[in-house]
Scaffold this motif. Structure first.
Motif, PDB file in Angstrom:
ATOM      1  N   LYS A 169       0.838  -1.196   0.000  1.00  8.76           N
ATOM      2  CA  LYS A 169       0.000   0.000   0.000  1.00  8.76           C
ATOM      3  C   LYS A 169       0.877   1.251   0.000  1.00  8.76           C
ATOM      4  O   LYS A 169       2.003   1.231   0.518  1.00  8.76           O
ATOM      5  CB  LYS A 169      -0.875   0.030   1.249  1.00  8.76           C
ATOM      6  N   GLN A 170       0.365   2.337  -0.551  1.00  9.05           N
ATOM      7  CA  GLN A 170       1.106   3.593  -0.585  1.00  9.05           C
ATOM      8  C   GLN A 170       1.489   4.039   0.827  1.00  9.05           C
ATOM      9  O   GLN A 170       2.594   4.510   1.056  1.00  9.05           O
ATOM     10  CB  GLN A 170       0.287   4.688  -1.280  1.00  9.05           C
ATOM     11  N   SER A 171       0.580   3.853   1.787  1.00 14.70           N
ATOM     12  CA  SER A 171       0.865   4.271   3.166  1.00 14.70           C
ATOM     13  C   SER A 171       2.039   3.489   3.750  1.00 14.70           C
ATOM     14  O   SER A 171       2.858   4.049   4.485  1.00 14.70           O
ATOM     15  CB  SER A 171      -0.376   4.110   4.044  1.00 14.70           C
ATOM     16  N   VAL A 172       2.148   2.209   3.411  1.00 12.17           N
ATOM     17  CA  VAL A 172       3.267   1.387   3.889  1.00 12.17           C
ATOM     18  C   VAL A 172       4.558   1.842   3.224  1.00 12.17           C
ATOM     19  O   VAL A 172       5.601   1.965   3.871  1.00 12.17           O
ATOM     20  CB  VAL A 172       3.009  -0.111   3.624  1.00 12.17           C
ATOM     21  N   TYR A 173       4.492   2.112   1.927  1.00  9.62           N
ATOM     22  CA  TYR A 173       5.663   2.619   1.207  1.00  9.62           C
ATOM     23  C   TYR A 173       6.161   3.911   1.850  1.00  9.62           C
ATOM     24  O   TYR A 173       7.357   4.082   2.088  1.00  9.62           O
ATOM     25  CB  TYR A 173       5.297   2.849  -0.266  1.00  9.62           C
ATOM     26  N   THR A 211       3.691 -10.183  11.996  1.00 11.20           N
ATOM     27  CA  THR A 211       2.519  -9.540  12.582  1.00 11.20           C
ATOM     28  C   THR A 211       2.416  -8.092  12.115  1.00 11.20           C
ATOM     29  O   THR A 211       1.326  -7.622  11.764  1.00 11.20           O
ATOM     30  CB  THR A 211       2.585  -9.600  14.122  1.00 11.20           C
ATOM     31  N   LEU A 212       3.532  -7.395  12.074  1.00  7.24           N
ATOM     32  CA  LEU A 212       3.526  -6.005  11.640  1.00  7.24           C
ATOM     33  C   LEU A 212       3.180  -5.868  10.160  1.00  7.24           C
ATOM     34  O   LEU A 212       2.553  -4.892   9.743  1.00  7.24           O
ATOM     35  CB  LEU A 212       4.887  -5.357  11.910  1.00  7.24           C
ATOM     36  N   LEU A 213       3.586  -6.840   9.346  1.00  5.11           N
ATOM     37  CA  LEU A 213       3.348  -6.776   7.906  1.00  5.11           C
ATOM     38  C   LEU A 213       1.963  -7.268   7.499  1.00  5.11           C
ATOM     39  O   LEU A 213       1.520  -7.015   6.383  1.00  5.11           O
ATOM     40  CB  LEU A 213       4.408  -7.602   7.171  1.00  5.11           C
ATOM     41  N   ARG A 214       1.271  -7.959   8.391  1.00  5.52           N
ATOM     42  CA  ARG A 214      -0.034  -8.533   8.059  1.00  5.52           C
ATOM     43  C   ARG A 214      -0.964  -7.459   7.498  1.00  5.52           C
ATOM     44  O   ARG A 214      -1.130  -6.394   8.070  1.00  5.52           O
ATOM     45  CB  ARG A 214      -0.666  -9.163   9.291  1.00  5.52           C
ATOM     46  N   GLY A 215      -1.535  -7.743   6.345  1.00  3.74           N
ATOM     47  CA  GLY A 215      -2.469  -6.822   5.707  1.00  3.74           C
ATOM     48  C   GLY A 215      -1.814  -5.729   4.889  1.00  3.74           C
ATOM     49  O   GLY A 215      -2.485  -4.975   4.205  1.00  3.74           O
ATOM     50  N   SER A 216      -0.489  -5.643   4.940  1.00  8.61           N
ATOM     51  CA  SER A 216       0.216  -4.585   4.216  1.00  8.61           C
ATOM     52  C   SER A 216       0.783  -5.054   2.886  1.00  8.61           C
ATOM     53  O   SER A 216       1.121  -4.241   2.047  1.00  8.61           O
ATOM     54  CB  SER A 216       1.386  -4.060   5.068  1.00  8.61           C
ATOM     55  N   ILE A 217       0.915  -6.348   2.720  1.00  9.41           N
ATOM     56  CA  ILE A 217       1.535  -6.893   1.517  1.00  9.41           C
ATOM     57  C   ILE A 217       0.506  -7.686   0.738  1.00  9.41           C
ATOM     58  O   ILE A 217      -0.266  -8.439   1.300  1.00  9.41           O
ATOM     59  CB  ILE A 217       2.730  -7.799   1.886  1.00  9.41           C
ATOM     60  N   GLU A 218       0.539  -7.496  -0.565  1.00  5.39           N
ATOM     61  CA  GLU A 218      -0.351  -8.241  -1.442  1.00  5.39           C
ATOM     62  C   GLU A 218       0.528  -9.097  -2.356  1.00  5.39           C
ATOM     63  O   GLU A 218       1.356  -8.574  -3.085  1.00  5.39           O
ATOM     64  CB  GLU A 218      -1.174  -7.257  -2.273  1.00  5.39           C
TER      65      GLU A 218
END
Length: 65
Positions: free
Chosen positions: A8-12, A43-50
Motif C-alpha cells: 500500500k502507498q501508506s506502507v511505502y 505480525t507487523l506486515l499482516r495486511g500490508s503486503i499483497e
C-alpha cells in the motif's frame, strides 16, 4: 530469484521514513527483519503486503515445512 510484491502507498511512505540515505529497499527490509523476531515482523506486515501468486507461495511454504 527476485520476487515482486505490492504494498500500500501508506506502507511505502512509512518505509521511506525508515530508509537511510543510500540504502536500497532490500537492505532496509533485511535490516528491519533482523531487528525483530520473525513472528513480530510478520505480525507487523499482516495486511500490508499483497502477493501476486498466493497459491504458489503457500505451496513453497508447505514444501519447506
Amino acid at each position: 530469484m527476485p520476487k515482486t510484491i505490492t504494498i500500500k502507498q501508506s506502507v511505502y511512505d512509512e518505509l521511506m521514513g525508515f530508509k537511510k540515505d543510500n540504502e536500497s529497499f532490500i537492505e532496509l527490509l533485511e535490516r528491519l527483519i533482523k531487528s525483530q523476531s520473525k513472528k513480530e515482523s510478520l505480525t507487523l506486515l499482516r495486511g500490508s503486503i499483497e502477493f501476486e501468486d498466493k497459491e504458489e507461495l503457500l505451496k513453497e511454504i508447505e514444501k519447506k515445512r
